[in-house]
Design a protein around this motif. Structure first.
Motif, PDB file in Angstrom:
ATOM      1  N   SER A 105     -55.916 -11.556 -66.685  1.00 14.60           N
ATOM      2  CA  SER A 105     -56.348 -10.172 -66.555  1.00 14.60           C
ATOM      3  C   SER A 105     -56.843  -9.929 -65.129  1.00 14.60           C
ATOM      4  O   SER A 105     -57.509 -10.781 -64.540  1.00 14.60           O
ATOM      5  N   GLU A 106     -56.539  -8.766 -64.596  1.00 10.96           N
ATOM      6  CA  GLU A 106     -57.010  -8.410 -63.257  1.00 10.96           C
ATOM      7  C   GLU A 106     -58.460  -7.958 -63.273  1.00 10.96           C
ATOM      8  O   GLU A 106     -59.150  -8.032 -62.251  1.00 10.96           O
ATOM      9  N   THR A 107     -58.935  -7.481 -64.413  1.00  9.17           N
ATOM     10  CA  THR A 107     -60.277  -6.902 -64.468  1.00  9.17           C
ATOM     11  C   THR A 107     -61.244  -7.658 -65.363  1.00  9.17           C
ATOM     12  O   THR A 107     -62.460  -7.537 -65.206  1.00  9.17           O
ATOM     13  N   GLY A 168     -67.829  -8.793 -62.938  1.00 11.55           N
ATOM     14  CA  GLY A 168     -67.162  -7.855 -62.042  1.00 11.55           C
ATOM     15  C   GLY A 168     -67.571  -6.444 -62.413  1.00 11.55           C
ATOM     16  O   GLY A 168     -68.167  -6.221 -63.464  1.00 11.55           O
ATOM     17  N   PRO A 169     -67.238  -5.458 -61.580  1.00 13.83           N
ATOM     18  CA  PRO A 169     -67.698  -4.094 -61.824  1.00 13.83           C
ATOM     19  C   PRO A 169     -67.056  -3.419 -63.035  1.00 13.83           C
ATOM     20  O   PRO A 169     -67.618  -2.475 -63.578  1.00 13.83           O
ATOM     21  N   GLU A 170     -65.882  -3.905 -63.459  1.00 14.65           N
ATOM     22  CA  GLU A 170     -65.167  -3.224 -64.532  1.00 14.65           C
ATOM     23  C   GLU A 170     -64.973  -4.081 -65.775  1.00 14.65           C
ATOM     24  O   GLU A 170     -64.390  -3.626 -66.752  1.00 14.65           O
ATOM     25  N   ASP A 171     -65.440  -5.330 -65.750  1.00 15.04           N
ATOM     26  CA  ASP A 171     -65.158  -6.190 -66.901  1.00 15.04           C
ATOM     27  C   ASP A 171     -65.943  -5.728 -68.122  1.00 15.04           C
ATOM     28  O   ASP A 171     -67.079  -5.292 -68.044  1.00 15.04           O
ATOM     29  N   ARG A 172     -65.283  -5.835 -69.278  1.00 20.83           N
ATOM     30  CA  ARG A 172     -65.862  -5.390 -70.551  1.00 20.83           C
ATOM     31  C   ARG A 172     -66.251  -6.610 -71.376  1.00 20.83           C
ATOM     32  O   ARG A 172     -65.479  -7.557 -71.484  1.00 20.83           O
ATOM     33  N   TRP A 173     -67.415  -6.560 -71.967  1.00 23.05           N
ATOM     34  CA  TRP A 173     -67.884  -7.711 -72.724  1.00 23.05           C
ATOM     35  C   TRP A 173     -68.762  -7.286 -73.883  1.00 23.05           C
ATOM     36  O   TRP A 173     -69.269  -6.166 -73.940  1.00 23.05           O
ATOM     37  N   THR A 174     -68.898  -8.218 -74.826  1.00 21.94           N
ATOM     38  CA  THR A 174     -69.723  -8.024 -76.012  1.00 21.94           C
ATOM     39  C   THR A 174     -70.886  -9.006 -75.950  1.00 21.94           C
ATOM     40  O   THR A 174     -70.693 -10.178 -75.626  1.00 21.94           O
TER      41      THR A 174
END
Length: 227
Positions: A105-107, A168-174
């Motif tokens: 993934s890039e993000t 990173g500024p755009e990574d999504r996590w739980t």
């Protein structure tokens, strides 16, 4: 007062089937045990040149392993150890298998590995990937090979289904409360039904442990983009 209580109860029962509120049926101890045995056989360890594990991953089909991007930053070929090949007495894997980097993934902190030819038959189970978003309070199990010692699991709850910006500024996590150790990065965080809810990404120690895993949407996006 009675009418208000009755109305709240009706709305709650009606909304249990709404999108995002389809809560899973609680499982018995026996059912969880069966699913956990299956989940272990679907978990792998990424092996370094000295035969020790440095990260974890999950079988998602007969040739593909899902893991964390930061686990594969320094190469494009890796050795993978399967659960059924692990010897607890010697803390080693009897066999390891050659994999290569397939997609990243890039993000977000997620990647795919693909088994290299000649393809070897590896005893394992493929872990299904959750098709909905995580729910606050949902019961989860984190699995992996902590610090290279066998396989470990811990139980917790989803604290925050979606956060943005960590590695990173755009990574999504739980965010969840299951205990996570170094070496479990890339391993699965599972629902009690044995589905991959997210991929272990990072931990932060302070007075308490903050565990973060790659959000399910990022996983599905990588799978679509890699086809």
């Amino acid at each position: 007062m009675y009418k208000i209580v009755a109305l709240i109860a009706f709305l709650w029962s009606s909304c249990m089937g709404c999108a995002g509120y389809d809560l899973p049926r609680p499982l018995s101890t026996e059912e969880i045990s069966e699913r956990f045995e299956l989940a272990l056989s679907g978990t792998v360890a990424l092996i370094n040149d000295h035969g020790g594990a440095f990260c974890s991953g999950s079988w998602i089909d007969d040739q593909t392993v899902l893991t964390a991007r930061h686990c594969v930053d320094e190469g494009d070929q890796f050795r993978v150890g399967a659960y059924w090949d692990y010897d607890y007495e010697t803390n080693t894997w009897r066999n390891t298998y050659a994999f290569q980097l397939h997609a990243v993934s890039e993000t977000d902190d997620v990647a795919l590995l693909r088994q290299m030819p000649p393809l070897e038959r590896v005893p394992h189970a493929n872990l299904p990937i959750l098709s909905r978003r995580p729910l606050i309070g949902e019961r989860v199990f984190a699995i992996g090979a902590p610090m290279g010692f066998g396989y470990f699991h811990s139980e917790g709850r989803v604290i925050a289904p979606l956060r943005v910006g960590a590695l990173g500024p755009e990574d999504r996590w739980t965010q969840h409360s299951a205990v996570t150790h170094p070496g479990m990065s890339g391993g699965p965080v599972l629902t009690e039904n044995g589905q991959i809810l997210c991929v272990t990404s990072f931990i932060i120690w302070s007075k308490s442990t903050l565990a973060g895993c790659v959000h399910i949407e990022a996983i599905h996006e990588l799978l679509r983009d890699s086809q």
